[in-house]
Design an enzyme around this catalytic site. Sequence first.
Site, PDB file in Angstrom:
ATOM      1  N   GLU A 183      42.651  56.910  34.937  1.00  0.00           N
ATOM      2  CA  GLU A 183      43.077  55.958  35.966  1.00  0.00           C
ATOM      3  C   GLU A 183      44.588  56.012  36.205  1.00  0.00           C
ATOM      4  O   GLU A 183      45.036  55.897  37.356  1.00  0.00           O
ATOM      5  CB  GLU A 183      42.615  54.540  35.570  1.00  0.00           C
ATOM      6  CG  GLU A 183      41.087  54.418  35.626  1.00  0.00           C
ATOM      7  CD  GLU A 183      40.538  53.141  34.996  1.00  0.00           C
ATOM      8  OE1 GLU A 183      41.329  52.279  34.581  1.00  0.00           O
ATOM      9  OE2 GLU A 183      39.297  53.026  34.914  1.00  0.00           O
ATOM     10  N   LYS A 234      44.838  42.435  40.765  1.00  0.00           N
ATOM     11  CA  LYS A 234      44.037  42.594  41.987  1.00  0.00           C
ATOM     12  C   LYS A 234      44.622  41.723  43.108  1.00  0.00           C
ATOM     13  O   LYS A 234      45.477  40.854  42.861  1.00  0.00           O
ATOM     14  CB  LYS A 234      42.577  42.234  41.671  1.00  0.00           C
ATOM     15  CG  LYS A 234      41.934  43.206  40.647  1.00  0.00           C
ATOM     16  CD  LYS A 234      40.510  42.779  40.307  1.00  0.00           C
ATOM     17  CE  LYS A 234      39.856  43.757  39.339  1.00  0.00           C
ATOM     18  NZ  LYS A 234      38.478  43.339  38.958  1.00  0.00           N
ATOM     19  N   THR A 253      34.394  39.828  31.959  1.00  0.00           N
ATOM     20  CA  THR A 253      34.332  40.113  33.403  1.00  0.00           C
ATOM     21  C   THR A 253      34.099  38.844  34.215  1.00  0.00           C
ATOM     22  O   THR A 253      34.733  38.626  35.248  1.00  0.00           O
ATOM     23  CB  THR A 253      33.192  41.121  33.688  1.00  0.00           C
ATOM     24  OG1 THR A 253      33.358  42.257  32.831  1.00  0.00           O
ATOM     25  CG2 THR A 253      33.204  41.574  35.137  1.00  0.00           C
ATOM     26  N   TYR A 263      36.373  53.054  41.062  1.00  0.00           N
ATOM     27  CA  TYR A 263      35.158  52.351  40.632  1.00  0.00           C
ATOM     28  C   TYR A 263      33.893  53.192  40.837  1.00  0.00           C
ATOM     29  O   TYR A 263      32.813  52.641  41.015  1.00  0.00           O
ATOM     30  CB  TYR A 263      35.023  51.026  41.391  1.00  0.00           C
ATOM     31  CG  TYR A 263      35.897  49.905  40.851  1.00  0.00           C
ATOM     32  CD1 TYR A 263      35.800  49.483  39.527  1.00  0.00           C
ATOM     33  CD2 TYR A 263      36.804  49.241  41.680  1.00  0.00           C
ATOM     34  CE1 TYR A 263      36.587  48.446  39.038  1.00  0.00           C
ATOM     35  CE2 TYR A 263      37.594  48.193  41.192  1.00  0.00           C
ATOM     36  CZ  TYR A 263      37.474  47.799  39.865  1.00  0.00           C
ATOM     37  OH  TYR A 263      38.250  46.765  39.390  1.00  0.00           O
ATOM     38  N   PHE A 267      26.831  44.942  44.388  1.00  0.00           N
ATOM     39  CA  PHE A 267      28.121  44.335  44.722  1.00  0.00           C
ATOM     40  C   PHE A 267      29.199  45.365  45.065  1.00  0.00           C
ATOM     41  O   PHE A 267      30.326  44.993  45.366  1.00  0.00           O
ATOM     42  CB  PHE A 267      28.597  43.434  43.577  1.00  0.00           C
ATOM     43  CG  PHE A 267      28.742  44.147  42.249  1.00  0.00           C
ATOM     44  CD1 PHE A 267      29.891  44.855  41.939  1.00  0.00           C
ATOM     45  CD2 PHE A 267      27.708  44.110  41.310  1.00  0.00           C
ATOM     46  CE1 PHE A 267      30.024  45.524  40.725  1.00  0.00           C
ATOM     47  CE2 PHE A 267      27.835  44.778  40.087  1.00  0.00           C
ATOM     48  CZ  PHE A 267      28.997  45.482  39.801  1.00  0.00           C
ATOM     49  N   HIS A 293      42.429  44.021  36.435  1.00  0.00           N
ATOM     50  CA  HIS A 293      41.611  45.131  35.934  1.00  0.00           C
ATOM     51  C   HIS A 293      42.233  45.703  34.677  1.00  0.00           C
ATOM     52  O   HIS A 293      43.452  45.775  34.573  1.00  0.00           O
ATOM     53  CB  HIS A 293      41.526  46.258  36.980  1.00  0.00           C
ATOM     54  CG  HIS A 293      41.088  47.576  36.378  1.00  0.00           C
ATOM     55  ND1 HIS A 293      39.775  47.874  36.129  1.00  0.00           N
ATOM     56  CD2 HIS A 293      41.799  48.634  35.914  1.00  0.00           C
ATOM     57  CE1 HIS A 293      39.699  49.077  35.562  1.00  0.00           C
ATOM     58  NE2 HIS A 293      40.913  49.566  35.421  1.00  0.00           N
ATOM     59  N   ARG A 349      41.903  44.626  26.999  1.00  0.00           N
ATOM     60  CA  ARG A 349      40.612  44.054  27.402  1.00  0.00           C
ATOM     61  C   ARG A 349      40.434  42.658  26.791  1.00  0.00           C
ATOM     62  O   ARG A 349      39.882  41.767  27.423  1.00  0.00           O
ATOM     63  CB  ARG A 349      39.453  44.961  26.972  1.00  0.00           C
ATOM     64  CG  ARG A 349      39.462  46.353  27.618  1.00  0.00           C
ATOM     65  CD  ARG A 349      38.821  46.405  28.972  1.00  0.00           C
ATOM     66  NE  ARG A 349      37.386  46.233  28.913  1.00  0.00           N
ATOM     67  CZ  ARG A 349      36.601  46.319  29.996  1.00  0.00           C
ATOM     68  NH1 ARG A 349      37.115  46.577  31.195  1.00  0.00           N
ATOM     69  NH2 ARG A 349      35.309  46.151  29.899  1.00  0.00           N
ATOM     70  N   ASN A 393      38.442  38.061  39.931  1.00  0.00           N
ATOM     71  CA  ASN A 393      38.820  37.933  38.519  1.00  0.00           C
ATOM     72  C   ASN A 393      40.212  38.484  38.187  1.00  0.00           C
ATOM     73  O   ASN A 393      40.498  38.846  37.054  1.00  0.00           O
ATOM     74  CB  ASN A 393      37.710  38.475  37.596  1.00  0.00           C
ATOM     75  CG  ASN A 393      37.426  39.948  37.799  1.00  0.00           C
ATOM     76  OD1 ASN A 393      38.088  40.626  38.590  1.00  0.00           O
ATOM     77  ND2 ASN A 393      36.441  40.460  37.094  1.00  0.00           N
ATOM     78  N   ARG A 426      41.697  35.938  32.407  1.00  0.00           N
ATOM     79  CA  ARG A 426      40.603  35.451  33.259  1.00  0.00           C
ATOM     80  C   ARG A 426      40.135  34.060  32.837  1.00  0.00           C
ATOM     81  O   ARG A 426      39.782  33.231  33.682  1.00  0.00           O
ATOM     82  CB  ARG A 426      39.442  36.446  33.236  1.00  0.00           C
ATOM     83  CG  ARG A 426      39.737  37.746  34.006  1.00  0.00           C
ATOM     84  CD  ARG A 426      38.665  38.776  33.729  1.00  0.00           C
ATOM     85  NE  ARG A 426      38.845  40.019  34.485  1.00  0.00           N
ATOM     86  CZ  ARG A 426      38.231  41.154  34.196  1.00  0.00           C
ATOM     87  NH1 ARG A 426      37.380  41.219  33.175  1.00  0.00           N
ATOM     88  NH2 ARG A 426      38.446  42.238  34.926  1.00  0.00           N
TER      89      ARG A 426
HETATM   90  P1  GTP Z   1      37.480  45.794  35.707  1.00  0.00           P
HETATM   91  O1  GTP Z   1      38.560  45.626  34.685  1.00  0.00           O
HETATM   92  O2  GTP Z   1      37.884  45.362  37.082  1.00  0.00           O
HETATM   93  O3  GTP Z   1      36.910  47.204  35.673  1.00  0.00           O
HETATM   94  O4  GTP Z   1      36.341  44.767  35.268  1.00  0.00           O
HETATM   95  P2  GTP Z   1      35.335  44.900  34.044  1.00  0.00           P
HETATM   96  O5  GTP Z   1      35.550  46.190  33.316  1.00  0.00           O
HETATM   97  O6  GTP Z   1      35.422  43.631  33.274  1.00  0.00           O
HETATM   98  O7  GTP Z   1      33.931  44.923  34.804  1.00  0.00           O
HETATM   99  P3  GTP Z   1      33.188  46.179  35.494  1.00  0.00           P
HETATM  100  O8  GTP Z   1      33.988  47.426  35.320  1.00  0.00           O
HETATM  101  O9  GTP Z   1      31.789  46.161  35.030  1.00  0.00           O
HETATM  102  O10 GTP Z   1      33.209  45.740  37.029  1.00  0.00           O
HETATM  103  C1  GTP Z   1      34.323  45.997  37.854  1.00  0.00           C
HETATM  104  C2  GTP Z   1      34.566  44.800  38.734  1.00  0.00           C
HETATM  105  O11 GTP Z   1      33.467  44.658  39.621  1.00  0.00           O
HETATM  106  C3  GTP Z   1      34.649  43.457  38.011  1.00  0.00           C
HETATM  107  O12 GTP Z   1      35.937  43.181  37.516  1.00  0.00           O
HETATM  108  C4  GTP Z   1      34.276  42.495  39.116  1.00  0.00           C
HETATM  109  O13 GTP Z   1      35.380  42.233  39.975  1.00  0.00           O
HETATM  110  C5  GTP Z   1      33.225  43.281  39.877  1.00  0.00           C
HETATM  111  N1  GTP Z   1      31.883  42.960  39.395  1.00  0.00           N
HETATM  112  C6  GTP Z   1      31.272  43.429  38.282  1.00  0.00           C
HETATM  113  N2  GTP Z   1      30.036  42.937  38.181  1.00  0.00           N
HETATM  114  C7  GTP Z   1      29.862  42.128  39.258  1.00  0.00           C
HETATM  115  C8  GTP Z   1      28.791  41.322  39.729  1.00  0.00           C
HETATM  116  O14 GTP Z   1      27.718  41.260  39.122  1.00  0.00           O
HETATM  117  N3  GTP Z   1      28.999  40.639  40.898  1.00  0.00           N
HETATM  118  C9  GTP Z   1      30.189  40.715  41.585  1.00  0.00           C
HETATM  119  N4  GTP Z   1      30.341  40.017  42.716  1.00  0.00           N
HETATM  120  N5  GTP Z   1      31.218  41.458  41.165  1.00  0.00           N
HETATM  121  C10 GTP Z   1      31.057  42.145  40.029  1.00  0.00           C
HETATM  122 MG    MG Z   2      35.641  48.060  34.304  1.00  0.00          MG
END
Ligand code: GTP
Ligand code: MG
Length: 149
Positions: free
Chosen positions: A126, A9, A91, A49, A57, A115, A85, A112, A102
Amino acid sequence: VEETYIMVKPDGVQRGLVGEIISRFEKKGFLLKGLKLFQCPKELAEEHYKDLKGKPFFPKLIDYVTSGPVVCMAWEGVGVVASARKLIGATNPLQAEPGTIRGDLAVQMGRNVVHGSDSPENGKREIALWFKEGELCSWVPIQAPWLRE
Ligand code: GTP
Ligand code: MG
């Protein structure tokens, strides 16, 4: 074959963590099939997304992912989606285990650094979304027989 979409990112690019992050997947033994530096347009970020549309958010997430160049990667391997993962960690970086990307390199959910696709289906979806056909390579690395018996 299983494939996953991994993306450094904008914060990871700005902080100079691209090499470190690529290195972790390389060293693990997965196969790199696609790699590019890319400024993501808003529409693509929203499509990527789309499952999170409606979350409070979401607008901040789209701003974050489009705030500078990202590094797009396609990685292949048996079990690569779940393993990536694990390498990435939780996350919320404060909950991510030490040793994960992370866990070692980030402190905030909204910064973070990386992705990773959450299922083999999303891996394929994707990669098709972020790469054009001619941007992906199928190749056999010289270390292949030393990675799998
Ligand atoms: P990705 O690998 O980026 O998809 O992350 P993930 O699979 O661990 O988490 P998810 O797909 O649920 O969320 C996508 C992204 O949204 C996260 O990596 C964060 O950057 C952001 N995100 C998710 N939940 C929150 C939250 O509660 N607050 C904020 N500020 N950002 C969030
Ligand atoms: Mg995700």
